[in-house]
Design an enzyme around this catalytic site. Structure first.
Site, PDB file in Angstrom:
ATOM      1  N   GLU A 134       6.770  -3.146  22.094  1.00 34.50           N
ATOM      2  CA  GLU A 134       6.650  -2.171  20.758  1.00 34.50           C
ATOM      3  C   GLU A 134       7.377  -1.401  20.982  1.00 34.50           C
ATOM      4  O   GLU A 134       7.750  -0.502  21.871  1.00 34.50           O
ATOM      5  CB  GLU A 134       5.151  -1.647  20.907  1.00 34.50           C
ATOM      6  CG  GLU A 134       5.068  -0.816  19.790  1.00 34.50           C
ATOM      7  CD  GLU A 134       3.542  -0.430  19.603  1.00 34.50           C
ATOM      8  OE1 GLU A 134       3.234   0.276  18.449  1.00 34.50           O
ATOM      9  OE2 GLU A 134       2.590  -0.607  20.453  1.00 34.50           O
ATOM     10  N   ASP A 209      11.809   4.757  11.625  1.00 28.35           N
ATOM     11  CA  ASP A 209      12.363   5.941  10.834  1.00 28.35           C
ATOM     12  C   ASP A 209      13.223   5.209   9.779  1.00 28.35           C
ATOM     13  O   ASP A 209      14.222   4.383  10.143  1.00 28.35           O
ATOM     14  CB  ASP A 209      13.393   6.723  11.357  1.00 28.35           C
ATOM     15  CG  ASP A 209      13.856   8.024  10.849  1.00 28.35           C
ATOM     16  OD1 ASP A 209      14.140   7.759   9.548  1.00 28.35           O
ATOM     17  OD2 ASP A 209      14.004   8.951  11.471  1.00 28.35           O
ATOM     18  N   ASP A 245       6.410   1.346   5.273  1.00 24.16           N
ATOM     19  CA  ASP A 245       5.861   1.889   4.114  1.00 24.16           C
ATOM     20  C   ASP A 245       7.160   2.407   2.968  1.00 24.16           C
ATOM     21  O   ASP A 245       6.965   2.897   1.919  1.00 24.16           O
ATOM     22  CB  ASP A 245       4.944   2.898   3.944  1.00 24.16           C
ATOM     23  CG  ASP A 245       5.318   4.107   4.410  1.00 24.16           C
ATOM     24  OD1 ASP A 245       6.425   4.285   5.230  1.00 24.16           O
ATOM     25  OD2 ASP A 245       4.826   5.457   4.578  1.00 24.16           O
ATOM     26  N   THR A 282      -3.186   2.714  10.671  1.00 26.14           N
ATOM     27  CA  THR A 282      -2.795   4.015  11.393  1.00 26.14           C
ATOM     28  C   THR A 282      -3.256   5.190  10.304  1.00 26.14           C
ATOM     29  O   THR A 282      -3.383   5.133   9.288  1.00 26.14           O
ATOM     30  CB  THR A 282      -1.611   4.216  11.929  1.00 26.14           C
ATOM     31  OG1 THR A 282      -0.774   4.225  10.696  1.00 26.14           O
ATOM     32  CG2 THR A 282      -1.159   3.078  12.778  1.00 26.14           C
TER      33      THR A 282
END
Length: 303
Positions: A134, A209, A245, A282
């Site tokens: 990850e 990012d 997103d 999350t």
């Protein structure tokens, strides 16, 4: 991710003030030597140059000195890595007492620095479990939950954010999860120099990012060159799972992954995939959804 020049840190003793304050205090005499003469309104050219040199030296020392002796190194790869564009921006943040305690207790057991000088034995590192890498885990809440929900999978979690490293270690310890290892440093060096061919069972990149400005798009992590590094260390059939997103970044991810010859989209329609049940929602993601953001998951299999 947030990639390194790494988080500049220092070995300030607990309760002695910030790491910056510790270094500045240590350099007080040097700075005083270069200060302008009393009564002078402006430093001379030589004095200004000396002040700049002293400032650079303080910054260099701050980068190289560990905040916690025996914990994550400030610059684990050192001069071993080359100059190149990185996809992360190092951040300085306050480390809480709990995070510091976790780093001091657990880093020697569950932490490692990405120094680029050895190939990791993942079987030994994670007790023979299949290993998923990850990249970028923030404060570690989702990673800790996935580790607790699936103790049969080892997670090698990479980040450069010291508070997040400590937080993840603490959460895993509290949950009794022994299948998490925290790696400190540049994921590119890890992929390129420290992982054996076909050693990973998967890769997760959640909410990297997005670097929204056009001139910064070259800093985005998911690029053809990055996938060229990823493909050889993944086992055939291993899943690359990305989530974002940021709509334009999702479109770029889909385009880049689709075009790469060593990855195949698991979505029947060739588009985005539903959020898998194993990926927790999350707090950050929830805030984005409340603002009307659309989250896209992408799952591609290594051919």
């Amino acid at each position: 991710m947030s990639e390194q020049p790494l988080n500049p840190t220092s070995a300030a003793a607990p309760g002695s003030g910030t790491a910056d304050e510790a270094v500045l205090s240590a350099d007080a005499d040097t700075t005083a030597v270069h200060a302008p003469a009393t009564g002078s309104t402006e430093p001379t050219a030589d004095e200004a140059a000396a002040l700049r040199a002293a400032s650079f030296e303080r910054a260099r020392r701050l980068r190289q000195e560990p905040r916690f002796p025996g914990g994550p190194a400030a610059d684990p790869a050192g001069s071993h890595h080359e100059r190149r564009i990185r996809s992360f921006q190092p951040r300085r943040s306050r480390v809480t007492t709990g995070q510091q305690d976790a780093l001091e207790r657990l880093w020697p057991k569950w932490g490692l620095d990405i120094d680029g000088k050895r190939v990791l034995d993942l079987d030994q590192l994670l007790d023979g479990l299949p290993v998923v890498l990850e990249i970028g885990f923030g404060m570690g809440e989702a990673t800790a939950r996935m580790a607790a929900d699936d103790p049969g999978t080892g997670i090698l979690a990479v980040d450069v954010h010291t508070p997040g490293q400590g937080n993840l270690l603490g959460l895993a310890d509290k949950a009794g999860s022994t299948n998490v290892r925290v790696a400190n440093g540049d994921a590119v060096i890890l992929l390129r120099e420290m992982l054996a061919p076909e050693s990973l069972d998967g890769l997760r990149v959640y909410f990297p990012d997005p670097w929204p400005k056009a001139r910064h798009h070259k800093r985005r992590l998911i690029q053809p060159e990055f996938l060229d590094l990823v493909a050889p260390v993944l086992k055939p059939g291993a899943i690359v799972h990305c989530a974002t997103d940021w709509e334009p970044y999702a479109e770029q991810m889909l385009e880049v992954l689709t075009a790469h010859p060593r990855f195949a989209n698991t979505a029947a329609d060739g588009g985005y995939a539903p959020r898998p049940a194993f990926r927790p929602l999350t707090r950050f993601e929830g805030q984005g959804l409340d603002k009307g953001h659309v989250v896209h998951d992408l799952l591609f299999a290594r051919i």
